[in-house]
Design a protein around this motif. Sequence first.
Motif, mmCIF file in Angstrom:
data_model
loop_
_atom_site.group_PDB
_atom_site.id
_atom_site.type_symbol
_atom_site.label_atom_id
_atom_site.label_comp_id
_atom_site.label_asym_id
_atom_site.label_seq_id
_atom_site.Cartn_x
_atom_site.Cartn_y
_atom_site.Cartn_z
ATOM 1 N N UNK A 2 -5.242 -9.620 -2.897
ATOM 2 C CA UNK A 2 -6.497 -8.857 -3.324
ATOM 3 C C UNK A 2 -6.404 -7.667 -2.621
ATOM 4 N N UNK A 3 -7.085 -6.522 -3.649
ATOM 5 C CA UNK A 3 -7.012 -5.367 -3.132
ATOM 6 C C UNK A 3 -8.249 -4.642 -3.297
ATOM 7 N N UNK A 4 -8.389 -3.871 -2.368
ATOM 8 C CA UNK A 4 -9.877 -3.220 -2.330
ATOM 9 C C UNK A 4 -9.448 -1.349 -2.506
ATOM 10 N N UNK A 5 -10.325 -1.003 -3.692
ATOM 11 C CA UNK A 5 -10.076 0.615 -3.923
ATOM 12 C C UNK A 5 -11.279 1.049 -3.802
ATOM 13 N N UNK A 10 -16.121 9.195 -9.863
ATOM 14 C CA UNK A 10 -15.266 9.832 -10.874
ATOM 15 C C UNK A 10 -14.077 10.581 -10.388
ATOM 16 N N UNK A 11 -13.123 9.831 -9.531
ATOM 17 C CA UNK A 11 -12.075 10.498 -8.895
ATOM 18 C C UNK A 11 -10.810 9.680 -9.274
ATOM 19 N N UNK A 12 -10.840 8.663 -10.213
ATOM 20 C CA UNK A 12 -9.848 7.864 -10.656
ATOM 21 C C UNK A 12 -9.632 6.654 -10.034
ATOM 22 N N UNK A 13 -10.665 6.043 -9.364
ATOM 23 C CA UNK A 13 -10.600 4.728 -8.915
ATOM 24 C C UNK A 13 -10.477 3.685 -10.068
ATOM 25 N N UNK A 14 -11.118 3.832 -11.203
ATOM 26 C CA UNK A 14 -11.073 2.725 -12.226
ATOM 27 C C UNK A 14 -9.693 2.638 -12.619
ATOM 28 N N UNK A 15 -9.214 3.750 -13.186
ATOM 29 C CA UNK A 15 -7.869 3.635 -13.790
ATOM 30 C C UNK A 15 -6.783 3.477 -12.766
ATOM 31 N N UNK A 163 -9.383 -8.281 2.090
ATOM 32 C CA UNK A 163 -8.293 -7.802 1.341
ATOM 33 C C UNK A 163 -6.988 -7.629 1.849
ATOM 34 N N UNK A 164 -5.726 -7.830 1.113
ATOM 35 C CA UNK A 164 -4.584 -7.539 1.665
ATOM 36 C C UNK A 164 -4.183 -5.911 1.719
ATOM 37 N N UNK A 165 -4.681 -5.218 0.810
ATOM 38 C CA UNK A 165 -4.405 -3.828 0.808
ATOM 39 C C UNK A 165 -5.900 -3.335 0.375
ATOM 40 N N UNK A 166 -5.851 -2.133 1.149
ATOM 41 C CA UNK A 166 -7.141 -1.227 1.105
ATOM 42 C C UNK A 166 -6.585 0.253 0.598
ATOM 43 N N UNK A 167 -7.356 0.573 -0.378
ATOM 44 C CA UNK A 167 -6.716 2.153 -1.028
ATOM 45 C C UNK A 167 -7.902 2.833 -0.986
ATOM 46 N N UNK A 168 -7.975 4.226 -0.370
ATOM 47 C CA UNK A 168 -8.785 5.453 -0.783
ATOM 48 C C UNK A 168 -8.637 6.281 -1.626
ATOM 49 N N UNK A 169 -9.526 6.435 -2.469
ATOM 50 C CA UNK A 169 -8.918 7.549 -3.460
ATOM 51 C C UNK A 169 -9.721 9.035 -3.332
ATOM 52 N N UNK A 171 -9.721 13.049 -5.007
ATOM 53 C CA UNK A 171 -9.229 13.855 -6.215
ATOM 54 C C UNK A 171 -7.839 13.991 -5.913
ATOM 55 N N UNK A 172 -6.992 13.493 -6.848
ATOM 56 C CA UNK A 172 -5.473 13.639 -6.733
ATOM 57 C C UNK A 172 -4.649 12.853 -5.883
ATOM 58 N N UNK A 173 -5.371 12.051 -5.167
ATOM 59 C CA UNK A 173 -4.615 11.217 -3.981
ATOM 60 C C UNK A 173 -5.103 9.547 -4.057
ATOM 61 N N UNK A 174 -4.235 8.910 -3.647
ATOM 62 C CA UNK A 174 -4.525 7.535 -3.271
ATOM 63 C C UNK A 174 -3.771 7.298 -1.899
ATOM 64 N N UNK A 175 -4.507 7.106 -0.898
ATOM 65 C CA UNK A 175 -4.143 6.782 0.533
ATOM 66 C C UNK A 175 -4.289 5.198 0.825
ATOM 67 N N UNK A 176 -3.144 4.707 1.270
ATOM 68 C CA UNK A 176 -3.142 3.194 1.579
ATOM 69 C C UNK A 176 -3.543 3.056 2.720
ATOM 70 N N UNK A 177 -4.575 2.265 3.116
ATOM 71 C CA UNK A 177 -4.981 2.050 4.402
ATOM 72 C C UNK A 177 -4.486 0.898 5.248
ATOM 73 N N UNK A 178 -4.350 -0.014 4.383
ATOM 74 C CA UNK A 178 -3.785 -1.418 5.022
ATOM 75 C C UNK A 178 -3.062 -2.111 3.784
#
Length: 178
Positions: A2-5, A10-15, A163-169, A171-178
Amino acid sequence: MNIFVSGGCKNGKSLHAQELARDMAADRGAALYYVATMIPTDQEDRTRIRRHLAARDGWGFATLEQGTDLCALLERPDVDRNGVFLMDSVTALLSNEMFPPEGEYDPDAGARVAADLERFARGTGSTVFVSDYIYSDARVFDSVTENYRHALALCDRTLAAVCDRVIETGFGFFKELK
């Protein structure tokens, strides 16, 4: 997995979430589902839905419309729990539950939706959840808006824990928090 984004509008989360779900389904040879939670209320909503449909056209998603009662999907005979799910979005799901079309505001919806999200995550084991990050603003709003923001924070904390992974988005970045 399970992944949480989570991130701003409007910063690219859905894509990014679509890519994660597609890759996970391809790796496992599993069915790929898009859980659509938005219940359109105006032309802007319908335009946004068309844009999302076009963005995932050809990706192999089976779209499941589920604006409320998320866990009802787990009981549908046409849904394989072993598939990969992209649930977009927690924000819309909570809004639908808290402010139903009948107009009866439900101040307790947050706890129920948080519990449903946890149950869905545990029931599938392979879901990418998408949520808008809207509760860090320092301003104070009216009591209904504040209840919604606190309820969304509860839902997001629940997902971050389960969730096993947590990602913060951003504008232009994706940061893995977990």
